[in-house]
Design an enzyme around this catalytic site. Structure first.
Site, PDB file in Angstrom:
ATOM      1  N   ASN A 211       0.842  -1.196   0.000  1.00 33.07           N
ATOM      2  CA  ASN A 211       0.000   0.000   0.000  1.00 33.07           C
ATOM      3  C   ASN A 211       0.879   1.249   0.000  1.00 33.07           C
ATOM      4  OD1 ASN A 211      -2.534  -1.263   0.079  1.00 33.07           O
ATOM      5  ND2 ASN A 211      -2.373  -1.578   2.285  1.00 33.07           N
TER       6      ASN A 211
ATOM      7  N   CYS B 292      -5.404  -7.297  -3.052  1.00 29.73           N
ATOM      8  CA  CYS B 292      -5.877  -6.785  -1.771  1.00 29.73           C
ATOM      9  C   CYS B 292      -6.930  -7.729  -1.216  1.00 29.73           C
ATOM     10  CB  CYS B 292      -6.454  -5.383  -1.956  1.00 29.73           C
ATOM     11  SG  CYS B 292      -7.088  -4.638  -0.443  1.00 29.73           S
ATOM     12  N   HIS B 293      -7.064  -7.755   0.120  1.00 26.78           N
ATOM     13  CA  HIS B 293      -7.974  -8.690   0.780  1.00 26.78           C
ATOM     14  C   HIS B 293      -9.381  -8.128   0.987  1.00 26.78           C
ATOM     15  CE1 HIS B 293      -3.839  -9.244   2.290  1.00 26.78           C
ATOM     16  NE2 HIS B 293      -4.093 -10.528   2.256  1.00 26.78           N
TER      17      HIS B 293
ATOM     18  N   HIS C 174      -9.531  -0.090  -1.795  1.00 27.91           N
ATOM     19  CA  HIS C 174     -10.028   0.340  -0.487  1.00 27.91           C
ATOM     20  C   HIS C 174     -11.243   1.257  -0.593  1.00 27.91           C
ATOM     21  CE1 HIS C 174      -5.826  -0.519   1.436  1.00 27.91           C
ATOM     22  NE2 HIS C 174      -6.567  -1.619   1.315  1.00 27.91           N
TER      23      HIS C 174
END
Length: 480
Positions: free
Chosen positions: A164, A186-187, A224
């Protein structure tokens, strides 16, 4: 993650002599996950070349990787070696994994503490807001160097980025080397899939023990700050049950100020994603700790405890500084090596290895990832890195068209896209005045411009060693 049915003879497919170059190979967290996943992978084998600016942790991880894969219960066949030069680690690599982190006590601490002194609160501080902008500016020169090395040493390699700010790091790779093959992982969307799995179990009679792999979502946005407008389980529309869940939850926010002061800093009750759905008709598809930083209202507070009304917390710098966690990952590595603690295999849920298997032609995969926009989100700028679903198969990543965002959501997302693109432009030009313009446009920077300028200048001064590629001496913003 969705595995795709393969041809009957694909079960026998395998790939040997695969080289993985790992930038940030001294990682004391994600490196353990990679060792875990590779040691359990039966159809790929080869070498892992680790590089880190701090060589000793990379060397420890190489020893650990060789120790783990030598075990009788480890079907994976891999040789791990640490290198002192990035060129050597990436030479002729088939895959490059990036997972790097500046020393938190020199950077992340300031990214969180300085804005708080100005009344700007951040729950994470690594993607957007003052902390995210400063972190982006630090990362861009680093990622330019990585991309340039890939161009020279392994121009056809597939690059998987975990660092990130995801969007800026991945975008910097393409800006430096336009022909690069890079994706970002990304999770966060997995958490949204978990919500829909729970909705299926609650509202669909025949649904029991629903796995997130069974949930098919349409995701679009930027890392995000992603959004979901469709969700299915076995062909059954589960998106429709969001309204029922909202009614069950009751009025938002549900909690009291300070209610979670004794809970983990990573507390996430999911109220923000539901509130965004209630207001905009699409589900915020990331954790609440990230979502609140992209808009100007949730963190418009006088005390950081006020954010707890929304079921989440601000993460203090002490939780980010190495050595202040309850159990440091560094000490765990030493415990594994000494035999004091056993390295236990687990299902990690990470996708780096499944993605490599797909790109090697072993098992196609459908998943969400970060990739330059080639039309998958048609109302966001072309070339900007966006997060959507994609098909991965046989040395090919094909983003899946996700459709347009609604106008109100697009307005929110575009602020982030344009700020991140401005940061890229500023980072490549070394222009701190242009960088400050993006900083001032961050939704969380709601203080007076003279205070914002002072905050920006203080952050850069404190982290000056990381800003040597910028016009520190001539930038107007640095003159006060």
């Amino acid at each position: 993650m969705h595995q795709i049915q393969t041809e009957p003879d694909a079960d026998d497919a395998e790939a040997t002599d695969v080289k993985i170059g790992y930038v940030g190979g001294g990682s004391q967290g994600w490196a353990h996950t990679l060792i875990n996943d590779l040691a359990q992978c039966e159809d790929i084998s080869g070498e892992v070349a680790l590089y880190d600016v701090h060589h000793e942790p990379a060397e420890q991880n190489a020893r650990l990787g060789n120790q783990v894969t030598a075990r009788d219960d480890a079907p994976g066949d891999w040789d791990f070696e640490a290198h002192r030069e990035m060129d050597d680690a990436l030479e002729d690599a088939d895959f490059v994994i990036c997972s790097i982190q500046d020393p938190p006590e020199e950077t992340f601490k300031h990214d969180l503490d300085v804005p708080k002194e100005y009344g700007v609160f951040q729950t994470v501080g690594d993607t957007v807001g003052p902390g995210g902008a400063i972190r982006s500016l630090r990362a861009i020169p680093q990622y330019r160097e990585i991309a340039a090395t890939i161009r020279e040493q392994c121009p056809d390699a597939w690059v998987i980025n975990y660092t990130n700010p995801m969007t800026v790091c991945t975008r910097a790779l393409y800006e430096e080397y336009p022909d690069i093959n890079a994706i970002g992982l990304c999770h966060e969307v997995f958490g949204a899939q978990r919500k829909f799995a729970e909705l299926a179990e609650e509202y669909v009679d025949e649904a029991e023990d629903v796995s997130i792999d069974e949930i098919d979502v349409n995701v679009k946005g930027v890392n995000h700050f992603t959004w979901i407008d469709e969700a299915y389980w076995n062909g059954h529309d589960v998106f429709q049950y969001l309204d029922d869940k909202l009614e069950e939850i009751g009025p938002l926010p549900r909690f009291e100020e300070g209610e979670f002061e004794d809970e983990s800093y990573w507390t996430n009750k999911g109220d923000v994603c539901y509130d965004l759905y209630d207001r905009f008709g699409m589900l915020g598809a990331a954790g609440d700790r990230h979502l609140v930083e992209f808009v100007p209202w949730y963190l418009d507070i006088d005390e950081e405890s006020e954010i707890e009304r929304w079921g989440t917390r601000c993460t203090p710098s002490s939780a980010r500084v190495a050595g202040e966690q309850d159990v440091s990952e560094a000490s765990r590595t030493e415990q594994y090596l000494s035999g004091e603690e056993e390295f236990e295999f687990r299902e990690s849920g990470e996708e780096a290895v499944p993605i490599m298997r797909a790109l090697l032609g072993i098992q196609p995969l459908k998943t969400h990832l970060n990739h330059p926009n080639v039309g998958q989100v048609p109302d966001l700028p072309e070339g900007a890195v966006v997060e959507t679903n994609a098909m991965i198969t046989g040395d090919s990543v094909r983003p899946i068209t996700a459709g347009e965002l609604t106008r109100p959501i697009r307005n929110l997302v575009l602020t982030t896209v344009h700020n991140q693109e401005t940061l890229i432009e500023a980072g490549f030009a070394g222009d701190l005045d242009l960088a400050y313009q993006a900083f001032l446009n961050e939704p969380l920077v709601t203080i007076q411009p003279d205070e914002a300028e002072e905050m920006f200048r203080e952050l850069v001064d404190l982290e000056r060693d990381y800003f040597q590629d910028y016009n520190l001496e001539t930038a107007d913003v640095m003159q006060g």
